[in-house]
Design an enzyme around this catalytic site. Structure first.
Site, mmCIF file in Angstrom:
data_model
loop_
_atom_site.group_PDB
_atom_site.id
_atom_site.type_symbol
_atom_site.label_atom_id
_atom_site.label_comp_id
_atom_site.label_asym_id
_atom_site.label_seq_id
_atom_site.Cartn_x
_atom_site.Cartn_y
_atom_site.Cartn_z
ATOM 1 N N ASP A 171 45.028 2.867 -56.577
ATOM 2 C CA ASP A 171 45.546 3.745 -57.616
ATOM 3 C C ASP A 171 47.071 3.682 -57.626
ATOM 4 O O ASP A 171 47.752 4.696 -57.524
ATOM 5 C CB ASP A 171 45.061 5.187 -57.400
ATOM 6 N N TYR A 213 46.119 20.847 -59.673
ATOM 7 C CA TYR A 213 44.926 20.527 -58.891
ATOM 8 C C TYR A 213 45.111 20.916 -57.424
ATOM 9 O O TYR A 213 44.146 21.275 -56.745
ATOM 10 C CB TYR A 213 44.600 19.043 -59.027
ATOM 11 N N ARG A 239 59.183 14.656 -56.341
ATOM 12 C CA ARG A 239 58.372 14.840 -57.540
ATOM 13 C C ARG A 239 56.969 15.117 -57.021
ATOM 14 O O ARG A 239 56.362 14.286 -56.344
ATOM 15 C CB ARG A 239 58.417 13.594 -58.422
ATOM 16 N N ASP A 246 53.103 15.600 -57.174
ATOM 17 C CA ASP A 246 52.022 15.052 -57.987
ATOM 18 C C ASP A 246 50.923 16.086 -58.215
ATOM 19 O O ASP A 246 50.554 16.835 -57.303
ATOM 20 C CB ASP A 246 51.440 13.823 -57.265
ATOM 21 N N GLU A 293 54.630 17.842 -61.632
ATOM 22 C CA GLU A 293 53.768 17.330 -62.696
ATOM 23 C C GLU A 293 52.763 18.429 -63.033
ATOM 24 O O GLU A 293 51.803 18.655 -62.307
ATOM 25 C CB GLU A 293 53.037 16.065 -62.243
#
Length: 559
Positions: free
Chosen positions: A65, A210, A204, A206, A250
């Protein structure tokens, strides 16, 4: 209270540049970009004028990924370089006035991470509680939306060795960390502390929503009554360790939800949040050629604190998601910019870069970047945007926008001397390939996109009101035109952008201006004077744009 020293909140007027090291420059000739190559190009970034370098994952990884499946949060992938090379990048960047931030991925690990391998080996493993396990998926699990519907049909996966199901919000090879576990949260602090010690100025973060979903999940030991406590703890730790540290999150959520991630009434959570609502509605405005869409969006932004900022962007490193638009609005954008099925992804977004979407029209491309830079916030560029790179629709999924950087018109676009079939990804072919789009040619061309972007970055940096100021959308009769003003302390800048192809003359009244007030061009030469009631008419070409600095009689400032 008037603030005169803003150096400790540098991100409010920064320009961030996102780099995928593996696709930037290959200096050792193995076909894959490396940290040595990035260090070699720091002066290029300094010339562009960027002030913050965001490194996408460089950690050891199976790379299923794009490096977000991590096997060691404290290391550097050997194919990319070493800790020594990374420190060289950070130090070289710092010497040029560029801060460096790193991706912080705390939602999941790779299934190959030693923590997960231990966790699945035995219920008695000390790492068993570092992940989320169930004997059976919880009720309603099959109704949860799958993030990657082309590859996954659910978010719970049975592991034969463990004899239980584990949670994975994303791919099955990325088991979710149980951040409700205090041991995991403590480890996150250690990871942050390690990279801060290596010279990073922040992270940053991610997939923030979630992460918090896991913290708050019912039935998970250690779940927090207020999941946002995790972000407040991260911010507090960062502030203790670094006086200049920043957390850029994000958070792809509507504005009313995004506001909570800054901290709301508590404050002190994320310093910056990506403005996904604006990004998505920008493309709707471009498709309709109707600036009112942008005006309505930016005026609906929740206010942020003096230490916080919206991160604005034209293109990110994943799909160009349109999931916050209605079905009908999304179809409008698809019809305008991605009519082919191969241009779309997951039924919710586009896998294209801006220049091909706008048929390479330099007027429109420059207008879009001018517009985004002129709105209050911190602009973020994805590598290659400054030269107008295109996408590779022959690549799978999100890889379409992850082609190698195009440095010159030579072999492999100057990215690598390796054979083409050894490259980390194919170089873009066709009208947006390196023969037509590359940094070397554009550096020598005063009319190139790179030259324009360099000017845009530097002029943005000279207008602190664009990062710090209050926004006022100005009344005027042209639906295709956005006219707005940003004011902070003694600085005030007007910006006008024409989203349509027809020339317009825009009548405005500028509050606080009268006889002797001047509107001085920021991006070009020239000036305009208002009448004694502050009225003025501004001509715009089709897809035209202008920035105008308000200068009053007798005022001394660089314009």
């Amino acid at each position: 209270m008037r603030i005169t020293d803003t150096s400790d909140v540098w991100w409010k007027n920064a320009v961030v540049y996102c780099v995928d090291v593996r696709r930037f420059l290959d200096l050792d000739g193995d076909g894959e970009g490396d940290l040595a190559g990035l260090a070699h190009r720091i002066d290029y970034l300094a010339d562009l004028g960027i002030t913050c370098l965001w490194l996408q994952p460089f950690y050891p990884s199976p790379r299923l990924d794009n490096g977000y499946d991590i096997t060691d949060f404290y290391g550097v992938d050997p194919a990319t370089g070493s800790l020594g090379r990374l420190v060289e990048v950070v130090r070289t960047a710092r010497d040029r006035g560029i801060r460096v931030i790193a991706d912080l991925v705390v939602n999941h690990t790779s299934s190959e991470h030693p923590w997960f391998r231990s966790a699945r080996s035995s219920p008695d493993s000390p790492y068993r509680g570092w992940y989320v396990w169930r004997d059976e998926p919880p009720e309603g699990a099959e109704e949860v939306e799958v993030f990657f519907p082309d590859q996954e049909d659910g978010i719970w996966r049975h592991d034969e060795k463990a004899g239980q199901y584990y949670l994975h919000r994303f791919y099955r090879h990325q088991p979710d960390l149980n951040v409700a576990n205090p041991d995991v949260r403590e480890e996150i602090s250690r990871v942050m502390g390690f990279w801060l010690q290596m010279g990073m100025c922040g992270f940053r973060v991610d997939a923030v929503p979630y992460v918090l979903d896991t913290v708050a999940s019912d039935g998970i030991e250690g779940a927090l009554a207020d999941p946002h406590l995790l972000l407040r703890d991260m911010r507090a730790f960062l502030s203790r360790r670094s006086g200049e540290g920043v957390l850029l999150g994000e958070v792809n959520r509507p504005y009313e939800e995004q506001a909570r991630y800054f901290g709301g009434e508590h404050g002190a959570e994320l310093n910056m949040v990506f403005d996904f609502p604006l990004n998505q509605r920008l493309y709707l405005a471009l498709a309709r050629r109707d600036a009112r869409v942008v005006a309505d969006t930016v005026t609906a932004r929740p206010p942020v604190g003096p230490d916080d900022a919206w991160a604005t962007f034209v293109r990110n490193h994943d799909e160009l998601t349109l999931d916050q638009l209605t079905d009908a609005e999304r179809e409008e954008v698809f019809a305008a910019f991605g009519p082919g099925e191969e241009m779309q992804i997951f039924g919710r977004g586009l896998r294209r870069r801006l220049p091909p979407m706008l048929d390479g029209d330099p007027r429109r491309i420059r207008m879009v970047y001018s517009l985004v830079f002129s709105l209050p916030g911190t602009p973020v560029l994805y590598y290659g945007e400054e030269i107008g790179m295109g996408e590779d629709l022959g690549a799978a999924g999100r890889e379409a926008v992850r082609s190698p950087m195009q440095w010159n018109s030579g072999r492999n676009g100057g990215f690598s001397v390796a054979a083409a079939d050894h490259l980390v990804a194919p170089v873009v072919d066709g009208p947006f390939g390196p023969e037509h789009v590359n940094a070397e040619d554009q550096r020598r061309d005063p009319d190139s996109l790179l030259t324009f972007m360099t000017t845009l970055v530097r002029r943005y940096r000279e207008c602190p009101e664009l990062g710090w100021g209050e926004l006022q959308v100005l009344d005027q009769p042209c639906e295709a035109v956005l006219a707005h003003r940003c004011t902070w302390q003694t600085g005030s800048t007007l910006a006008l952008h024409n989203l349509g192809p027809e020339p317009r003359t825009v009548p405005l009244r500028v509050d606080g201006c009268g006889s002797g007030s001047r509107l001085v061009e920021v991006l070009r030469h020239g000036e305009t004077c208002t009448d004694e009631e502050g009225r003025v008419e501004i001509p715009l070409e089709g897809y035209g744009y202008r920035w105008l600095r308000v200068v009053h009689e007798g005022e001394q400032r660089l314009t």
